[in-house]
Write a protein that holds these residues in place. Structure first.
Motif, PDB file in Angstrom:
ATOM      1  N   ASP A  82      47.610  38.381  34.446  1.00  0.00           N
ATOM      2  CA  ASP A  82      46.252  38.921  34.493  1.00  0.00           C
ATOM      3  C   ASP A  82      45.759  38.890  35.941  1.00  0.00           C
ATOM      4  O   ASP A  82      45.681  37.830  36.560  1.00  0.00           O
ATOM      5  CB  ASP A  82      45.339  38.073  33.606  1.00  0.00           C
ATOM      6  CG  ASP A  82      43.920  38.618  33.529  1.00  0.00           C
ATOM      7  OD1 ASP A  82      43.613  39.591  34.251  1.00  0.00           O
ATOM      8  OD2 ASP A  82      43.120  38.068  32.757  1.00  0.00           O
ATOM      9  N   ASP A  83      45.427  40.043  36.483  1.00  0.00           N
ATOM     10  CA  ASP A  83      44.968  40.125  37.873  1.00  0.00           C
ATOM     11  C   ASP A  83      43.631  39.429  38.092  1.00  0.00           C
ATOM     12  O   ASP A  83      43.296  39.067  39.227  1.00  0.00           O
ATOM     13  CB  ASP A  83      44.846  41.593  38.308  1.00  0.00           C
ATOM     14  CG  ASP A  83      46.198  42.288  38.363  1.00  0.00           C
ATOM     15  OD1 ASP A  83      47.210  41.588  38.568  1.00  0.00           O
ATOM     16  OD2 ASP A  83      46.238  43.524  38.199  1.00  0.00           O
ATOM     17  N   ASP A  84      42.863  39.237  37.035  1.00  0.00           N
ATOM     18  CA  ASP A  84      41.522  38.654  37.161  1.00  0.00           C
ATOM     19  C   ASP A  84      41.463  37.203  36.690  1.00  0.00           C
ATOM     20  O   ASP A  84      40.384  36.687  36.416  1.00  0.00           O
ATOM     21  CB  ASP A  84      40.511  39.481  36.354  1.00  0.00           C
ATOM     22  CG  ASP A  84      40.403  40.906  36.869  1.00  0.00           C
ATOM     23  OD1 ASP A  84      40.482  41.086  38.095  1.00  0.00           O
ATOM     24  OD2 ASP A  84      40.265  41.823  36.042  1.00  0.00           O
ATOM     25  N   ARG A  85      42.599  36.548  36.606  1.00  0.00           N
ATOM     26  CA  ARG A  85      42.605  35.179  36.093  1.00  0.00           C
ATOM     27  C   ARG A  85      41.955  34.213  37.077  1.00  0.00           C
ATOM     28  O   ARG A  85      41.836  34.490  38.272  1.00  0.00           O
ATOM     29  CB  ARG A  85      44.028  34.734  35.781  1.00  0.00           C
ATOM     30  CG  ARG A  85      44.966  34.687  36.972  1.00  0.00           C
ATOM     31  CD  ARG A  85      46.395  34.530  36.505  1.00  0.00           C
ATOM     32  NE  ARG A  85      47.338  34.445  37.615  1.00  0.00           N
ATOM     33  CZ  ARG A  85      48.656  34.469  37.472  1.00  0.00           C
ATOM     34  NH1 ARG A  85      49.181  34.585  36.256  1.00  0.00           N
ATOM     35  NH2 ARG A  85      49.452  34.373  38.515  1.00  0.00           N
ATOM     36  N   SER A 141      52.048  35.499  33.075  1.00  0.00           N
ATOM     37  CA  SER A 141      53.061  36.431  32.593  1.00  0.00           C
ATOM     38  C   SER A 141      54.088  35.642  31.790  1.00  0.00           C
ATOM     39  O   SER A 141      54.110  34.400  31.827  1.00  0.00           O
ATOM     40  CB  SER A 141      53.749  37.124  33.770  1.00  0.00           C
ATOM     41  OG  SER A 141      54.536  36.192  34.501  1.00  0.00           O
ATOM     42  N   GLU A 196      45.992  30.038  39.207  1.00  0.00           N
ATOM     43  CA  GLU A 196      46.881  30.249  40.348  1.00  0.00           C
ATOM     44  C   GLU A 196      47.357  28.908  40.900  1.00  0.00           C
ATOM     45  O   GLU A 196      48.533  28.731  41.232  1.00  0.00           O
ATOM     46  CB  GLU A 196      46.152  31.034  41.447  1.00  0.00           C
ATOM     47  CG  GLU A 196      45.684  32.417  41.035  1.00  0.00           C
ATOM     48  CD  GLU A 196      46.829  33.396  40.829  1.00  0.00           C
ATOM     49  OE1 GLU A 196      47.969  33.079  41.229  1.00  0.00           O
ATOM     50  OE2 GLU A 196      46.587  34.474  40.266  1.00  0.00           O
ATOM     51  N   GLU A 254      52.285  40.592  30.951  1.00  0.00           N
ATOM     52  CA  GLU A 254      52.145  40.617  32.405  1.00  0.00           C
ATOM     53  C   GLU A 254      51.030  39.667  32.849  1.00  0.00           C
ATOM     54  O   GLU A 254      50.170  39.284  32.060  1.00  0.00           O
ATOM     55  CB  GLU A 254      51.830  42.039  32.887  1.00  0.00           C
ATOM     56  CG  GLU A 254      52.906  43.056  32.545  1.00  0.00           C
ATOM     57  CD  GLU A 254      54.232  42.751  33.217  1.00  0.00           C
ATOM     58  OE1 GLU A 254      54.206  42.235  34.356  1.00  0.00           O
ATOM     59  OE2 GLU A 254      55.284  43.018  32.613  1.00  0.00           O
TER      60      GLU A 254
END
Length: 229
Positions: free
Chosen positions: A18-21, A173, A26, A16
């Motif tokens: 990573d929310d903190d990347r 992901s 991005e 999945e």
């Protein structure tokens, strides 16, 4: 013995995002700004970055082209286009507006020159060699580092080093890895292929495909290249 960063990232990776990347990751998942009609993010564009899995066509809807470049409203648009670093000649303007193809290309360029004159815009044709990032034999990572495709396992979505960099190390992901590699090599890569490549490389759990199991340990050759400044 403590695990190194790469091993720890692989151990914690579940496929999945990573929310903190990092923000640059991005940005790497959006289209590059490219010179050329519908070739990438438009040179004149006020929107947010366009995701790699979305077409860029709609972003060009506000462009003035052909006869429309002569109308008064086109002046500010052409001024912004002429000021872009990738535009160094009338030919570049024609390329960005899609007026460099088909019949009567010379008359189209004359129309552009006329429009520039009407709107009081000057473009001095330049012989400078502008780097437009057209190299096709490398895959560029989100940090700007480039890896030679010739030094990667074929197909590249089975190269465990590349998959480790994009997945565990950068926080993509599995789906995003497939989208990113597809964009870099100009060929469709399916999410299922990346998933299996990660299983074969020991990045994700699952049933390995022994015939295609990724075990390449070739050194990766790097060379500098600017990516998404």
């Amino acid at each position: 013995m403590a695990m190194n960063l790469s091993n720890r990232a692989v151990a914690e990776y579940d496929g999945e995002a990573d929310d903190d990347r990092d923000e640059k990751v991005e940005l790497a998942l959006t289209h590059d700004v490219k010179l050329g009609w519908r070739e990438g993010e438009p040179l004149v564009y006020d929107g947010e970055g366009i995701p790699l899995d979305e077409a860029v066509n709609d972003a060009y809807e506000g462009y003035y082209r052909n006869e429309d470049i002569l109308v008064p409203e086109a002046g500010s648009f052409l001024s912004r286009l002429a000021e872009h670093p990738l535009v160094t000649s009338v030919e570049d303007v024609a390329t960005e507006l899609g007026m460099d193809q088909g019949m009567k290309t010379s008359s189209k360029r004359e129309k552009i020159r006329k429009a520039l004159e009407i709107h009081g815009i000057e473009i001095t044709d330049s012989d400078d060699d502008v780097d437009r990032d057209e190299t096709d034999d490398v895959i560029t990572l989100p940090n700007g580092e480039s890896w030679d495709v010739d030094n990667l396992r074929k197909p590249v979505y089975e190269d465990s080093r590349l998959l480790t960099q994009l997945g565990p190390m950068n926080g993509f992901s599995v789906e995003e890895v497939a989208i990113y590699i597809s964009n870099e090599i100009g060929e469709r890569v399916d999410e299922s292929d990346v998933q299996q490549g990660m299983v074969n490389g020991g990045i994700l759990e699952g049933t390995r495909d022994i015939e295609n199991e990724s075990s390449s340990n070739q050194p990766v050759a790097h060379h500098s290249r600017v990516h998404k400044a």
